[in-house]
Design an enzyme around this catalytic site. Structure first.
Site, PDB file in Angstrom:
ATOM      1  N   GLY A  22      -0.482  -6.246   5.371  1.00 30.05           N
ATOM      2  CA  GLY A  22      -0.895  -7.362   4.512  1.00 30.05           C
ATOM      3  C   GLY A  22       0.141  -7.662   3.449  1.00 30.05           C
ATOM      4  O   GLY A  22       0.955  -6.805   3.080  1.00 30.05           O
ATOM      5  N   THR A  25      -0.052  -9.717  -3.551  1.00 28.63           N
ATOM      6  CA  THR A  25       0.197 -10.940  -4.334  1.00 28.63           C
ATOM      7  C   THR A  25       0.243 -10.698  -5.839  1.00 28.63           C
ATOM      8  O   THR A  25       0.228 -11.633  -6.612  1.00 28.63           O
ATOM      9  CB  THR A  25      -0.868 -12.024  -4.040  1.00 28.63           C
ATOM     10  OG1 THR A  25      -2.153 -11.538  -4.470  1.00 28.63           O
ATOM     11  CG2 THR A  25      -0.912 -12.396  -2.576  1.00 28.63           C
ATOM     12  N   ASP A  52      -3.601 -10.067   0.362  1.00 30.23           N
ATOM     13  CA  ASP A  52      -4.375  -9.279  -0.589  1.00 30.23           C
ATOM     14  C   ASP A  52      -4.276  -9.905  -1.980  1.00 30.23           C
ATOM     15  O   ASP A  52      -3.200  -9.927  -2.574  1.00 30.23           O
ATOM     16  CB  ASP A  52      -3.826  -7.843  -0.639  1.00 30.23           C
ATOM     17  CG  ASP A  52      -4.626  -6.981  -1.585  1.00 30.23           C
ATOM     18  OD1 ASP A  52      -5.709  -6.511  -1.172  1.00 30.23           O
ATOM     19  OD2 ASP A  52      -4.209  -6.786  -2.747  1.00 30.23           O
ATOM     20  N   TYR A  57      -5.214 -11.064 -10.903  1.00 32.19           N
ATOM     21  CA  TYR A  57      -3.811 -11.459 -10.806  1.00 32.19           C
ATOM     22  C   TYR A  57      -3.541 -12.885 -11.325  1.00 32.19           C
ATOM     23  O   TYR A  57      -2.381 -13.289 -11.438  1.00 32.19           O
ATOM     24  CB  TYR A  57      -3.295 -11.329  -9.360  1.00 32.19           C
ATOM     25  CG  TYR A  57      -3.490  -9.975  -8.722  1.00 32.19           C
ATOM     26  CD1 TYR A  57      -3.746  -8.838  -9.500  1.00 32.19           C
ATOM     27  CD2 TYR A  57      -3.419  -9.806  -7.341  1.00 32.19           C
ATOM     28  CE1 TYR A  57      -3.939  -7.590  -8.912  1.00 32.19           C
ATOM     29  CE2 TYR A  57      -3.602  -8.562  -6.753  1.00 32.19           C
ATOM     30  CZ  TYR A  57      -3.875  -7.458  -7.546  1.00 32.19           C
ATOM     31  OH  TYR A  57      -4.061  -6.231  -6.957  1.00 32.19           O
ATOM     32  N   LYS A  86     -10.924  -9.323  -5.036  1.00 35.47           N
ATOM     33  CA  LYS A  86     -11.387  -8.119  -5.741  1.00 35.47           C
ATOM     34  C   LYS A  86     -12.266  -8.476  -6.937  1.00 35.47           C
ATOM     35  O   LYS A  86     -11.931  -9.368  -7.724  1.00 35.47           O
ATOM     36  CB  LYS A  86     -10.193  -7.289  -6.218  1.00 35.47           C
ATOM     37  CG  LYS A  86      -9.211  -6.921  -5.114  1.00 35.47           C
ATOM     38  CD  LYS A  86      -8.203  -5.879  -5.553  1.00 35.47           C
ATOM     39  CE  LYS A  86      -7.105  -5.699  -4.511  1.00 35.47           C
ATOM     40  NZ  LYS A  86      -5.993  -6.656  -4.676  1.00 35.47           N
ATOM     41  N   HIS A 119     -12.673  -3.576  -7.504  1.00 35.75           N
ATOM     42  CA  HIS A 119     -11.260  -3.318  -7.810  1.00 35.75           C
ATOM     43  C   HIS A 119     -11.046  -1.918  -8.398  1.00 35.75           C
ATOM     44  O   HIS A 119     -10.102  -1.225  -8.051  1.00 35.75           O
ATOM     45  CB  HIS A 119     -10.765  -4.395  -8.789  1.00 35.75           C
ATOM     46  CG  HIS A 119      -9.295  -4.602  -8.824  1.00 35.75           C
ATOM     47  ND1 HIS A 119      -8.725  -5.803  -9.160  1.00 35.75           N
ATOM     48  CD2 HIS A 119      -8.256  -3.762  -8.574  1.00 35.75           C
ATOM     49  CE1 HIS A 119      -7.401  -5.686  -9.113  1.00 35.75           C
ATOM     50  NE2 HIS A 119      -7.099  -4.461  -8.759  1.00 35.75           N
ATOM     51  N   ALA A 220       2.906   0.713  -1.539  1.00 36.30           N
ATOM     52  CA  ALA A 220       3.472   1.464  -0.408  1.00 36.30           C
ATOM     53  C   ALA A 220       4.998   1.466  -0.428  1.00 36.30           C
ATOM     54  O   ALA A 220       5.631   2.272   0.248  1.00 36.30           O
ATOM     55  CB  ALA A 220       2.974   0.861   0.899  1.00 36.30           C
ATOM     56  N   LEU A 221       5.600   0.536  -1.196  1.00 37.02           N
ATOM     57  CA  LEU A 221       7.064   0.488  -1.299  1.00 37.02           C
ATOM     58  C   LEU A 221       7.536   1.125  -2.607  1.00 37.02           C
ATOM     59  O   LEU A 221       8.699   0.996  -2.987  1.00 37.02           O
ATOM     60  CB  LEU A 221       7.538  -0.974  -1.219  1.00 37.02           C
ATOM     61  CG  LEU A 221       7.162  -1.710   0.070  1.00 37.02           C
ATOM     62  CD1 LEU A 221       7.557  -3.182  -0.019  1.00 37.02           C
ATOM     63  CD2 LEU A 221       7.829  -1.055   1.275  1.00 37.02           C
ATOM     64  N   ASN A 275      10.125 -12.716  -2.091  1.00 40.78           N
ATOM     65  CA  ASN A 275      11.496 -13.064  -1.724  1.00 40.78           C
ATOM     66  C   ASN A 275      11.545 -13.296  -0.209  1.00 40.78           C
ATOM     67  O   ASN A 275      11.137 -12.424   0.560  1.00 40.78           O
ATOM     68  CB  ASN A 275      12.415 -11.898  -2.132  1.00 40.78           C
ATOM     69  CG  ASN A 275      13.813 -12.044  -1.583  1.00 40.78           C
ATOM     70  OD1 ASN A 275      14.064 -11.770  -0.411  1.00 40.78           O
ATOM     71  ND2 ASN A 275      14.722 -12.478  -2.424  1.00 40.78           N
ATOM     72  N   GLU A 276      12.050 -14.475   0.195  1.00 40.00           N
ATOM     73  CA  GLU A 276      11.975 -14.878   1.601  1.00 40.00           C
ATOM     74  C   GLU A 276      12.575 -13.836   2.543  1.00 40.00           C
ATOM     75  O   GLU A 276      11.959 -13.447   3.542  1.00 40.00           O
ATOM     76  CB  GLU A 276      12.683 -16.219   1.770  1.00 40.00           C
ATOM     77  CG  GLU A 276      12.450 -16.792   3.142  1.00 40.00           C
ATOM     78  CD  GLU A 276      12.884 -18.251   3.259  1.00 40.00           C
ATOM     79  OE1 GLU A 276      13.085 -18.915   2.228  1.00 40.00           O
ATOM     80  OE2 GLU A 276      13.011 -18.690   4.416  1.00 40.00           O
TER      81      GLU A 276
HETATM   82  P1  NDP Z   1       4.885  -2.683  -3.529  1.00 33.99           P
HETATM   83  O1  NDP Z   1       4.951  -1.216  -3.454  1.00 33.99           O
HETATM   84  O2  NDP Z   1       4.402  -3.455  -2.377  1.00 33.99           O
HETATM   85  O3  NDP Z   1       6.373  -3.125  -3.926  1.00 33.99           O
HETATM   86  C1  NDP Z   1       6.695  -4.315  -4.408  1.00 33.99           C
HETATM   87  C2  NDP Z   1       8.110  -4.265  -4.998  1.00 33.99           C
HETATM   88  O4  NDP Z   1       9.075  -3.944  -4.028  1.00 33.99           O
HETATM   89  C3  NDP Z   1       8.441  -5.593  -5.569  1.00 33.99           C
HETATM   90  O5  NDP Z   1       9.190  -5.390  -6.734  1.00 33.99           O
HETATM   91  C4  NDP Z   1       9.288  -6.249  -4.483  1.00 33.99           C
HETATM   92  O6  NDP Z   1      10.165  -7.163  -5.066  1.00 33.99           O
HETATM   93  C5  NDP Z   1       9.971  -5.051  -3.865  1.00 33.99           C
HETATM   94  N1  NDP Z   1      10.191  -5.168  -2.409  1.00 33.99           N
HETATM   95  C6  NDP Z   1       9.388  -5.752  -1.491  1.00 33.99           C
HETATM   96  N2  NDP Z   1       9.905  -5.659  -0.259  1.00 33.99           N
HETATM   97  C7  NDP Z   1      11.081  -4.997  -0.393  1.00 33.99           C
HETATM   98  C8  NDP Z   1      12.082  -4.605   0.527  1.00 33.99           C
HETATM   99  N3  NDP Z   1      11.980  -4.875   1.825  1.00 33.99           N
HETATM  100  N4  NDP Z   1      13.171  -3.941   0.046  1.00 33.99           N
HETATM  101  C9  NDP Z   1      13.295  -3.677  -1.271  1.00 33.99           C
HETATM  102  N5  NDP Z   1      12.376  -4.033  -2.194  1.00 33.99           N
HETATM  103  C10 NDP Z   1      11.263  -4.685  -1.750  1.00 33.99           C
HETATM  104  O7  NDP Z   1       4.105  -3.124  -4.870  1.00 33.99           O
HETATM  105  P2  NDP Z   1       2.700  -3.378  -5.484  1.00 33.99           P
HETATM  106  O8  NDP Z   1       2.487  -2.291  -6.463  1.00 33.99           O
HETATM  107  O9  NDP Z   1       2.722  -4.775  -5.945  1.00 33.99           O
HETATM  108  O10 NDP Z   1       1.611  -3.209  -4.342  1.00 33.99           O
HETATM  109  C11 NDP Z   1       1.418  -4.174  -3.316  1.00 33.99           C
HETATM  110  C12 NDP Z   1       0.121  -4.941  -3.491  1.00 33.99           C
HETATM  111  O11 NDP Z   1      -0.993  -4.071  -3.514  1.00 33.99           O
HETATM  112  C13 NDP Z   1      -0.004  -5.731  -4.792  1.00 33.99           C
HETATM  113  O12 NDP Z   1       0.787  -6.892  -4.809  1.00 33.99           O
HETATM  114  C14 NDP Z   1      -1.488  -5.971  -4.805  1.00 33.99           C
HETATM  115  O13 NDP Z   1      -1.831  -7.002  -3.909  1.00 33.99           O
HETATM  116  C15 NDP Z   1      -2.023  -4.624  -4.319  1.00 33.99           C
HETATM  117  N6  NDP Z   1      -2.322  -3.679  -5.420  1.00 33.99           N
HETATM  118  C16 NDP Z   1      -3.638  -3.292  -5.595  1.00 33.99           C
HETATM  119  C17 NDP Z   1      -3.998  -2.447  -6.609  1.00 33.99           C
HETATM  120  C18 NDP Z   1      -5.421  -2.042  -6.782  1.00 33.99           C
HETATM  121  O14 NDP Z   1      -5.778  -1.518  -7.854  1.00 33.99           O
HETATM  122  N7  NDP Z   1      -6.274  -2.230  -5.800  1.00 33.99           N
HETATM  123  C19 NDP Z   1      -2.998  -1.917  -7.559  1.00 33.99           C
HETATM  124  C20 NDP Z   1      -1.642  -2.315  -7.253  1.00 33.99           C
HETATM  125  C21 NDP Z   1      -1.340  -3.168  -6.227  1.00 33.99           C
HETATM  126  P3  NDP Z   1      10.377  -8.686  -4.510  1.00 33.99           P
HETATM  127  O15 NDP Z   1       9.112  -9.439  -4.701  1.00 33.99           O
HETATM  128  O16 NDP Z   1      11.482  -9.176  -5.364  1.00 33.99           O
HETATM  129  O17 NDP Z   1      10.759  -8.519  -3.061  1.00 33.99           O
END
Ligand code: NDP
Length: 325
Positions: A22, A25, A52, A57, A86, A119, A220-221, A275-276
């Site tokens: 997913g 956002t 998601d 947000y 959420k 949430h 996850a990243l 980022n595309e």
């Molecule tokens: P992620 O772990 O998904 O990482 C996002 C970061 O990694 C951004 O800074 C992004 O920057 C960068 N990134 C993405 N793809 C790559 C890549 N291929 N190589 C290098 N860098 C990369 O972050 P989140 O903590 O945002 O978690 C993901 C989602 O989970 C959230 O957006 C939200 O929807 C959900 N979430 C839910 C929570 C909850 O309490 N239920 C709490 C936290 C998150 P860029 O955009 O510049 O690519």
């Protein structure tokens, strides 16, 4: 938790299916409002079908616009899209649950959500502010029996406003509280929690699997690394040398390895990018396979390290992260 006849989806305990990958956002408000619509459109174009989102947000309008644009231009139908919303902590009182969901639907301009999740298990005083505080800047918690919140969630499913219901950031005891609730009508289909190679959540994952609850991995990243939410000195997951070596071996990136790792262990995984190039990269995880040795090496990176501790919530009795899992 069977693999579905639909490609890259898992079947949840209520019979509905969820795409295993997913798009996240969350972004700081100004970025989220400026870039979400574009990111959603790109993501749907490259193949993402699971999005998601959250009331918290503050970009549900923009996210909804992106989804509806891709439905309007014929790229997808509403049924192709799996959208998660959420319930924020100021709306845990049962009488506020449906109103909150309806507000989300109105912002998105959609008729239903595919998944609605609580949430956080921490309840806050009802307020227009996302984080209500008193004059001394103390957060205003309140005590709500989450079993009554859950019953209100069940009613939203019965009313057809949402197809599936679940939770997020619940620990084992909190999951058990719902699972053991007298008169439980629907089990949570998922528990969305932080999960990555530094926090593999082995025990929580086993518990969820044994109860037919899908674990959905956020950050996850290695998380968004917003200074407002986490320590800037926290380790950078995607710089990990072992992830780097495994990525090199497969001619992939560390991000693709971190996502593929979750999919192979039966976890639904979220990846946020606006980022595309990286959105495209993050979807290219279905055409390679990590070996059992790779999986073991990544398991070995676990250090029970949490990026998002939400320490602001530590004083609340239902803060989930004091227990081992
Ligand atoms: P992620 O772990 O998904 O990482 C996002 C970061 O990694 C951004 O800074 C992004 O920057 C960068 N990134 C993405 N793809 C790559 C890549 N291929 N190589 C290098 N860098 C990369 O972050 P989140 O903590 O945002 O978690 C993901 C989602 O989970 C959230 O957006 C939200 O929807 C959900 N979430 C839910 C929570 C909850 O309490 N239920 C709490 C936290 C998150 P860029 O955009 O510049 O690519």
């Amino acid at each position: 938790m069977a693999l579905s006849r639909f490609q890259n989806r898992l079947t949840m305990n209520d019979g509905n299916t969820i795409p295993v990958l997913g798009l996240g956002t969350y972004a700081p408000k100004d970025v989220a409002q400026r870039e979400s619509e574009m990111a959603i459109k790109v993501a749907i174009e490259v193949g993402f079908r699971h999005i998601d989102g959250a009331f918290l947000y503050e970009n549900e309008k923009e996210v909804g616009r992106g989804i509806r644009a891709k439905i309007a231009d014929g790229t997808v139908t509403r049924e192709d899209i799996f959208y998660t919303g959420k319930l924020w902590s100021t709306h845990h009182r049962p009488e506020l649950v449906r109103t909150s969901l309806e507000e989300t639907l109105k912002s998105l301009q959609l008729d239903y959500l595919d998944l609605y999740i609580i949430h956080w298990p921490v309840s806050l005083k009802p307020s227009k502010d996302k984080l209500p505080m008193d004059e001394n800047h103390k957060i205003l918690f309140e005590s709500v029996d989450l079993r009554s919140t859950w019953e209100a969630m069940e009613k939203c499913k019965d009313a057809g406003l949402v197809k599936s219901i679940g939770v997020s950031n619940f620990n084992r005891k909190q999951l058990e509280m719902i699972l053991n609730k007298p008169g439980l009508k629907y089990k949570p289909v998922c528990n969305q929690v932080e999960c990555h190679p530094y926090l593999t959540q082995k025990k929580l994952l086993e518990f969820c699997k044994s109860n037919d609850i899908i674990l959905v991995a956020y950050s996850a990243l290695g998380s968004h690394r917003e200074p407002m939410w986490l320590d800037e000195k926290s380790p950078v997951l995607l710089d990990d040398p072992i992830l780097g070596d495994i990525a090199k071996k497969h001619n992939r990136t560390p991000a693709q390895v971190a996502l593929r790792y979750q999919i192979q262990r039966g976890v639904v995984v979220l990846a946020k990018s606006f980022n595309e190039k990286r959105i495209k990269e993050n979807f290219q995880v279905f055409d390679f396979q990590l070996t059992p040795e790779d999986m073991k090496a990544i398991d070995g990176l676990n250090k029970n390290f949490r990026y998002l501790t939400l320490s602001q919530f530590k004083d609340c009795a239902s803060y989930p992260f004091n227990d081992e899992y």
